[in-house]
Every structure is written in C-alpha cells, then in structure tokens.
Scaffold this active site. Structure first.
Site, short mmCIF file in Angstrom:
data_model
loop_
_atom_site.label_atom_id
_atom_site.label_comp_id
_atom_site.label_asym_id
_atom_site.label_seq_id
_atom_site.Cartn_x
_atom_site.Cartn_y
_atom_site.Cartn_z
N ASP A 1 0.89 -1.38 -0.16
CA ASP A 1 -0.07 0.00 0.08
C ASP A 1 0.80 1.32 -0.16
O ASP A 1 0.61 2.21 0.77
CB ASP A 1 -0.93 0.16 1.24
CG ASP A 1 -1.76 -1.19 1.52
OD1 ASP A 1 -2.25 -1.72 0.50
OD2 ASP A 1 -2.04 -1.66 2.49
N GLU B 1 -11.29 0.08 -3.76
CA GLU B 1 -10.77 0.69 -2.26
C GLU B 1 -9.57 1.66 -2.75
O GLU B 1 -9.22 1.96 -3.90
CB GLU B 1 -10.46 -0.46 -1.59
CG GLU B 1 -9.55 -1.58 -2.12
CD GLU B 1 -9.05 -2.62 -1.25
OE1 GLU B 1 -9.50 -2.58 -0.31
OE2 GLU B 1 -8.45 -3.66 -1.31
O1 FUB Z 1 -3.39 -3.70 3.31
C1 FUB Z 1 -4.42 -4.02 3.60
C2 FUB Z 1 -5.57 -3.53 2.65
O2 FUB Z 1 -5.30 -4.60 1.44
C3 FUB Z 1 -5.54 -2.29 2.06
O3 FUB Z 1 -5.89 -1.35 3.11
C4 FUB Z 1 -6.24 -2.38 0.73
O4 FUB Z 1 -6.10 -1.16 0.07
C5 FUB Z 1 -5.48 -3.54 0.43
O5 FUB Z 1 -4.12 -3.26 -0.26
#
Ligand code: FUB
Length: 448
Positions: free
Chosen positions: A35, A209
């Site tokens: 991320d 997301e």
């Molecule tokens: O790293 C945990 C979660 O997985 C993140 O918040 C999302 O964007 C995905 O990458």
C-alpha cells in the site's frame, strides 16, 4: 556544516547497519511492505507503506493481513532507500485496539511545516466506530517523531485514507468502505469540514478501495484498485473538480499475472518523470498477504490519458556499476536456458539468483551507470557445480565484450574477480551469457 550534514551521515550509517534497501523491484527487501504512498518532501522521496508481517500464535490472524506498525523509508534517487524505522505502532495510539493488527494503508501530507500521517485501523471502543476508522499523527519532520491524536477523525468509517490539497489550499480526505468517499478537511487537517460525499460515478460491481487523487494540468485524477474480474487492477477516473463528478477512463495496471489479490498504489512526479508505486507479493509468492512495494515509470498521453503500466522487475533508476547489480531483477532473459530462483526458499529476504543452464542463455539488466572513470575489474558472486565460463557484454547479448570469467568447479558461493577486457563509459545494459553447457548461478555482479 556538520549539523546540516548530520541527517545524511546518520542515514548513511543506517544503510550500513542494514536498514537499507536497494533499486529494482521490489524496492524494499528487508521486510514486507504494501500500500505505498510516495510523497516528495524537500526534494527527497518519502515512502509511507503499510507493513505486513507473518502471523504467529497470539500475534494476528493466520491467513489474513497482519499489520501492527508503520515504517517510513526515503530516497534521494529512487534507487537507494533508507528505512527510518517505526513511526506509528498499534499499541502506542491511545484509541487503537492494541491487538487488532489492522494498521492498513496509510498516507502522509505536508502542510505549513507539519507532516500529517493518516492511518486506518480498528478502535478499541466500538462506540467510536464499529469497524475501521481513520486516525492522524502529526510530526515536524517527514520521518517523525509522529504524535498520534487522542481520537480518530470524527465522522469517518472506512479504510485507505488519502489526502489531497488543491491549489486554493483546500484539503480533501478520501477513503473507501465499499464505495469511495471524499470530504473537505478543515485547515487543521484533523477534522472534516463538511459531510462526506460518495464518489458515485465509479463502477458499481466489484470491490473498489485505495483511492489516490492527484491533479495534473487541470485534470483531477481519482485512481483506485477495483475488482473488475477476479483480483484488483488499478483504474482511474477524471474530473474537473476534486469531488467530481468523475468519468471512468481506464486501467492503469492490469490484474497481477500471478494472482496477488490486492494492488494498491500512488503516483508521484519526480524531476518531470511520473512514477507508479504499487505492490506485488514478490517475496511471498505463495501467500499474497505478505506484499512488497514496487515502482515503475508512468507516462501520460498528450490528451491526459494514463498509458497502461506494464510491471517490471527492473523497476526505475540507474544502478551504479560499482554497486552489487542484482541481475535477477532483469530487463530481458534469453528465450530458453535462463531462470530466476530464490537464494534460499526458507528465507526469501535473501533475494534471488540467476541460473544460466545452457550455452547461449543470457540475462540482460538495463541502466547500469559505468561513469567516466575507467573500471578495471569485475566481481561476480557465483557458483558452478561443474565449472563454467560466462561472458559479460555491454548493450545486449551481441554487444561488445566487457569481460570473460571462468568459474571454477564448486558447490559453494564464491566472489570471483576478473580483469575487464574493455571499459565502456556512460550508461549501458549489462548482459551476462553462459558459454558452456554446465549450469552457472549468479547472485550479483559488481565492477571496480
Ligand atoms: O493492506 C490492507 C488492505 O489491502 C489495504 O488497506 C487495501 O487497500 C489492500 O491493499
């Protein structure tokens, strides 16, 4: 003078002590990172990723994301990265459930000499939020120390915070929770200034997301991972204003070819070149919740469209010929006979090796900076159980010979030094080819 140089000396020392990471993809090889949000502060690139760890009994949930803290990394050249250590950890933020291991994708932004670090996680008190919410920690420097606010941002439920400050000084917070939301922030950067809006023009089917919003030449780009098919790919939409309405435009990066379910990214312009920071599970091929950050160059079309980024192992930047050149992060491999393997499958953090198993098999690594001053020797960390000979060439498999190296028979790794037959100043691809039928393994190559 010494005072001004001290941070750099300390950074150098940290590198020597093992906190460093290097060029190529993945860019951080001493821990899992995911991320990535990259920011340019005072001419230096700072990377704020999340930090995957392995679950162990009593520490996180097996088979899921396990994330307890955040490190910050920095680089002056996108090639050599310094790990500045932990900046925020779950058991030192008063409102965070200390055993939640849910310190997910963060962001950091500078305003008026302060650095605001935004992170999503689970509160200990469910009256604050029943699930993820977003907190802020504030520092005077990009590397901290970051002081967490006593409570998370009121009115936010979700993950993956991203902050954008427009030309007029108005700051916006974006996050995701099924949909992607945006809201104006107050000038204190700690509170919402208005009710959040749902950025509703995005695809309705499949998880979205990880929003990352930026502006270029009057176009506001909302970029986000989206599961259009089986796993996340990176997509984007554009608008003429930070909260939309947005028009979906296309794909920045296709789904992972090896099935890493998540991708998460940021875009950054450094010295007139745009880069895509994203993640893959290079160091954990069989478990995609242990991820690693990568960088590749990104280009815009004249009309502002983003050209699709094809992931590479080579990554970005030049590699100094006098550093260890990790050929396994190759630009090209011969059609047969060459392969890449972990040095130690039980400890993937040790990295990879290149195996040349047939005559005429080769590996090419682009962007080696040889400099102007003649280099005289080359060292290979190598082994060849039955002995072998390799040729080092500049510019490609048929390019001029730099050196011929005979690797004696032996099953132990050894550092073998050989004289250079010729020196080519400037920047060249380095090609290493086997000339014998017996396999030879190469960990790295370095010129002196
Ligand atoms: O790293 C945990 C979660 O997985 C993140 O918040 C999302 O964007 C995905 O990458």
């Amino acid at each position: 003078m010494l005072k001004r140089k001290l941070p750099y000396l300390l950074a150098g020392l940290a590198s020597l002590l093992g906190g460093a990471a290097h060029a190529q993809n993945p860019i951080i090889t001493n821990q899992f990172t995911a991320d990535p949000t990259a920011r340019l502060f005072n001419g230096r690139v700072y990377l704020y990723p999340s930090h995957d760890i392995r679950a162990t009994p009593g520490r996180g949930r097996a088979g899921w994301f396990v994330m307890e803290d955040y490190h910050v990394f920095s680089s002056a050249n996108l090639t050599d990265w310094t790990d500045h250590g932990v900046i925020v950890t779950q058991n030192k933020v008063p409102w965070v459930k200390p055993d939640s291991y849910s310190m997910w994708a963060p962001d950091c932004i500078a305003r008026n000499g302060k650095y605001y670090f935004y992170f999503p996680t689970t509160p200990r008190d469910t009256t604050i939020s029943k699930g993820f919410t977003i907190g802020v920690a504030v520092a005077d420097k990009p590397t901290g120390p970051f002081v967490p606010q006593p409570l998370p941002i009121r009115g936010v439920r979700g993950i993956d915070p991203n902050v954008f400050i427009d030309h007029d000084g108005q700051a916006y917070l974006y996050w995701s929770q099924g949909n992607i939301y945006g809201a104006k922030l107050k000038p204190n950067m700690l509170e919402l200034a208005a009710e959040p809006v749902t950025l509703g023009e995005l695809p309705t089917q499949g998880l979205k997301e990880g929003p990352f919003l930026f502006e270029r030449q009057g176009i506001y780009y909302l970029t986000y991972p989206h599961v259009a098919n089986k796993t996340e790919r990176l997509e984007y939409a554009t608008s003429t204003s930070p909260l939309g309405p947005f028009t979906v435009k296309g794909v920045i990066m296709d789904e992972s070819p090896t099935g890493c379910w998540t991708n998460h990214h940021s875009l950054l312009e450094v010295n007139k070149q745009w880069y895509l920071f994203y993640h893959h599970n290079d160091l954990s091929p069989s478990f995609d919740k242990n991820r690693s950050v990568r960088i590749d160059s990104l280009f815009f079309e004249p009309d502002g469209a983003i050209r699709k980024v094809v992931p590479t192992l080579r990554g970005v930047g030049l590699t100094d010929a006098r550093q260890k050149i990790q050929l396994d992060r190759y630009s090209r491999l011969s059609p047969s006979g060459a392969s890449i393997a972990f040095l130690d499958t039980a400890n993937t953090f040790q990295g990879w090796k290149t195996v040349l198993a047939s005559p005429q098999s080769w590996v090419q690594y682009n962007g080696v900076a040889f400099g102007k001053q003649a280099l005289k020797t080359v060292t290979l960390r190598t082994l060849a159980p039955a002995g072998a000979t390799v040729m080092l060439r500049a510019d490609g498999p048929n390019g001029p010979v730099l050196a011929q190296v005979t690797v004696p028979k032996g099953s132990q790794w050894r550092e073998l030094k050989a004289p250079l037959a010729a020196f080519r100043p400037g920047t060249h691809a380095l090609c290493v080819a086997a000339t014998t039928a017996s396999p030879v393994e190469i960990d790295w190559v370095r010129f002196e």
